[in-house]
Each structure stands twice: as C-alpha cells, then as structure tokens.
Design a protein around this motif. Structure first.
Motif, short mmCIF file in Angstrom:
data_model
loop_
_atom_site.label_atom_id
_atom_site.label_comp_id
_atom_site.label_asym_id
_atom_site.label_seq_id
_atom_site.Cartn_x
_atom_site.Cartn_y
_atom_site.Cartn_z
N LYS A 1 2.13 12.05 -1.90
CA LYS A 1 1.91 10.67 -1.47
C LYS A 1 1.25 10.66 -0.09
CE LYS A 1 4.41 6.37 -0.51
NZ LYS A 1 5.75 5.71 -0.48
N HIS B 1 -4.86 13.68 -6.30
CA HIS B 1 -5.38 13.68 -4.93
C HIS B 1 -5.71 15.06 -4.35
CE1 HIS B 1 -4.38 9.48 -4.91
NE2 HIS B 1 -3.11 9.74 -5.13
N ALA C 1 -6.57 -1.06 -0.28
CA ALA C 1 -5.19 -1.50 -0.56
C ALA C 1 -5.04 -1.82 -2.03
CB ALA C 1 -4.83 -2.71 0.29
N ILE D 1 -6.95 7.98 1.93
CA ILE D 1 -7.32 6.60 2.25
C ILE D 1 -7.78 6.51 3.71
CG2 ILE D 1 -6.40 4.27 2.58
CD1 ILE D 1 -6.87 4.89 -0.33
N SER E 1 -2.37 11.34 -0.48
CA SER E 1 -3.05 10.11 -0.89
C SER E 1 -3.31 9.21 0.32
CB SER E 1 -2.20 9.36 -1.91
OG SER E 1 -2.72 8.08 -2.16
N THR E 2 -2.31 9.07 1.18
CA THR E 2 -2.48 8.24 2.37
C THR E 2 -3.56 8.80 3.29
OG1 THR E 2 -0.18 7.50 2.29
CG2 THR E 2 -1.30 7.33 4.42
N PHE F 1 -2.98 3.81 -7.85
CA PHE F 1 -2.37 5.10 -7.53
C PHE F 1 -0.87 5.09 -7.81
CE2 PHE F 1 -5.74 6.18 -4.05
CZ PHE F 1 -6.67 6.44 -5.04
N HIS F 2 -0.21 3.98 -7.48
CA HIS F 2 1.24 3.91 -7.65
C HIS F 2 1.65 3.88 -9.12
CE1 HIS F 2 1.57 3.51 -3.43
NE2 HIS F 2 1.25 2.23 -3.34
N ARG G 1 -4.75 1.30 -4.20
CA ARG G 1 -3.45 1.98 -4.19
C ARG G 1 -2.48 1.39 -5.21
NH1 ARG G 1 -1.74 4.52 1.52
NH2 ARG G 1 -0.56 5.76 0.05
N ALA H 1 0.82 -1.21 0.00
CA ALA H 1 0.00 0.00 0.00
C ALA H 1 0.85 1.26 0.00
CB ALA H 1 -0.93 0.00 1.22
N GLU H 2 2.00 1.21 0.67
CA GLU H 2 2.87 2.38 0.76
C GLU H 2 3.78 2.53 -0.46
OE1 GLU H 2 4.89 1.84 4.44
OE2 GLU H 2 3.20 2.56 5.66
N GLY H 3 3.74 1.56 -1.36
CA GLY H 3 4.51 1.68 -2.59
C GLY H 3 5.93 1.18 -2.50
#
Length: 239
Positions: free
Chosen positions: A139, A186, A170, A146, A142-143, A176-177, A173, A37-39
């Motif tokens: 980023k 966003h 999840a 979420i 974006s988090t 998104f990445h 995302r 999820a965090e890329g």
C-alpha cells in the motif's frame, strides 16, 4: 459499517485540529479526500453524517457541502433515500482515467523546456517507494507511486494542472482499493519510475516521455484487466 469506515471515523477525530478555528467545507473535503485515497473509506461505503460530523465537530450543513464538493470530483455519489456513498468506478471509468493521465502527464514532460529540471520531489518519491517495498508495504508502494506522478505533473508549475491531477489520482485509488493484489499491481513500476527519473536527470526529455507513455499504456492494460475481474460480482459493504 465495514472495517474501512470504522477505521476512518476513529482517525477523523485526530484530524479535527486541521480544521483550525474556521471550519470550512473545503477543509472538510480535503480531509475526507485524503481518507478516501488512503482507503479508510472503501468504495461502496456509506458515509454517515452523524458519525463523521461528530468526529470532526462540524455542522451538518458544512459536511453536506463537503460531500457535494467530493461528489463533483466523482469520489462520492448520492443515492436518493439511501445516502452518500464512496463511488464504485465502472471499468470504463478506469480506462478513461488513464487516457486523461496520458494526455496530461506526457504533455507536462514534453513541455519541460531545457534541463536541468527540479527533480527533488521525484527523487524523494522514488526513494519512498523503494523503502516501502523493502518493508513489503505494498500500500505504501502505491502511495509512493501516486506521489511520483503528482511530483511529475508539478514540474509544469501550474496550480490548475496540479488540482486536476489531484482529483484524477484520488479517483484512481478507488480502483486500487478494489483490487486485492497490491504487490502485483504496483511493484513493477518501481523500476520504471527510476528509469523515467534517470532520463530526466540526463536531460533526455524525449526519452522520458516515451518511457512514460509506455508505462501508462501498460499500467492501463494491467489495471483495467485486474479491476474488471474484481468487480464482476460487486458487493456494497453497507447495502
């Protein structure tokens, strides 16, 4: 292995303490889900059993079970004779995610009952987004977004709904990445999150639902279009 995968494995060693004394596939899956999820592991990245298992200090069988769980959640995909990869969504997957979100999130708001509502989590998520935008951390915006929608669904007080949305968000995302323009994607929703929160503060559940429905429809259109352009010529990092 690409930069996302390298960063993720390096950080995984720090997550070993989260496993405690009873390493389980579910806990490993939680860690990997967060990293995806965090890329740290980007879409299309091949996940190395040796590297990840060594970083977390878990057995091959435990790691494979964690992979199986995340494959079931549609975050990973197993390719015969090639290994396990972070899933690359199809454009239709992204559209379907938004259909699911609209069904669930709007139903949660519609069923809230009488105000006042427990909005502290939503307030914190809005403030998180504002602070990230001030730092031009898109980023982070974006988090925060979420987090806003997770907190919105949490108002239903349903562990099953929370689990469903954790998986759906999840998976989103992953899209998104893949899209480069994080700010354009966003930033517009910072104000719209605030508008939904203000409506709920005022006890205007119907207004909040209408704002949310338009929000999700607009977001689906924007993200599906951006994602379709981004995956016109997909490239697998470790192909």
């Amino acid at each position: 292995m690409n930069r996302g995968a390298v960063g993720g494995i390096g950080g995984l060693a720090d997550d070993r303490a989260l496993l405690g004394r009873t390493s389980t596939a579910e806990r490993v899956a939680d860690i990997l889900r967060t990293r995806i999820a965090e890329g740290f592991f980007l879409p299309g990245t091949r996940l190395s059993e040796d590297s990840i298992g060594g970083a977390l200090g878990v057995s091959r069988n435990t790691l494979r079970e964690a992979f199986r769980l995340l494959t079931h959640e549609r975050l990973l995909v197993h390719e015969l004779n090639r290994g396990v990869f972070v899933r690359v969504l199809a454009v239709e997957d992204v559209a379907d995610i938004y259909r699911t979100r609209r069904l669930v999130e709007c139903a949660v708001v519609r069923g809230l009952g009488q105000p006042p509502y427990a909005l502290d989590g939503l307030v914190a998520a809005v403030e998180e987004g504002v602070e990230a935008a001030r730092a031009e951390d898109w980023k982070g915006v974006s988090t925060a977004n979420i987090h806003f929608h997770r907190e919105l669904v949490a108002l239903a007080g349903s562990a099953r709904t929370d689990e469903l949305m954790r998986s759906v968000l999840a998976e989103l995302r992953l899209a998104f990445h893949t899209v480069d323009d994080a700010r354009g994607l966003h930033e517009p929703y910072l104000i719209r999150n605030r508008e939904i929160l203000d409506a709920l503060h005022a006890g205007e559940r119907g207004t909040a639902e209408r704002l949310l429905a338009r929000y999700l429809d607009d977001s689906r259109t924007r993200i599906v279009e951006a994602y379709a352009k981004a995956v016109e010529q997909p490239e697998r990092p470790d192909a």
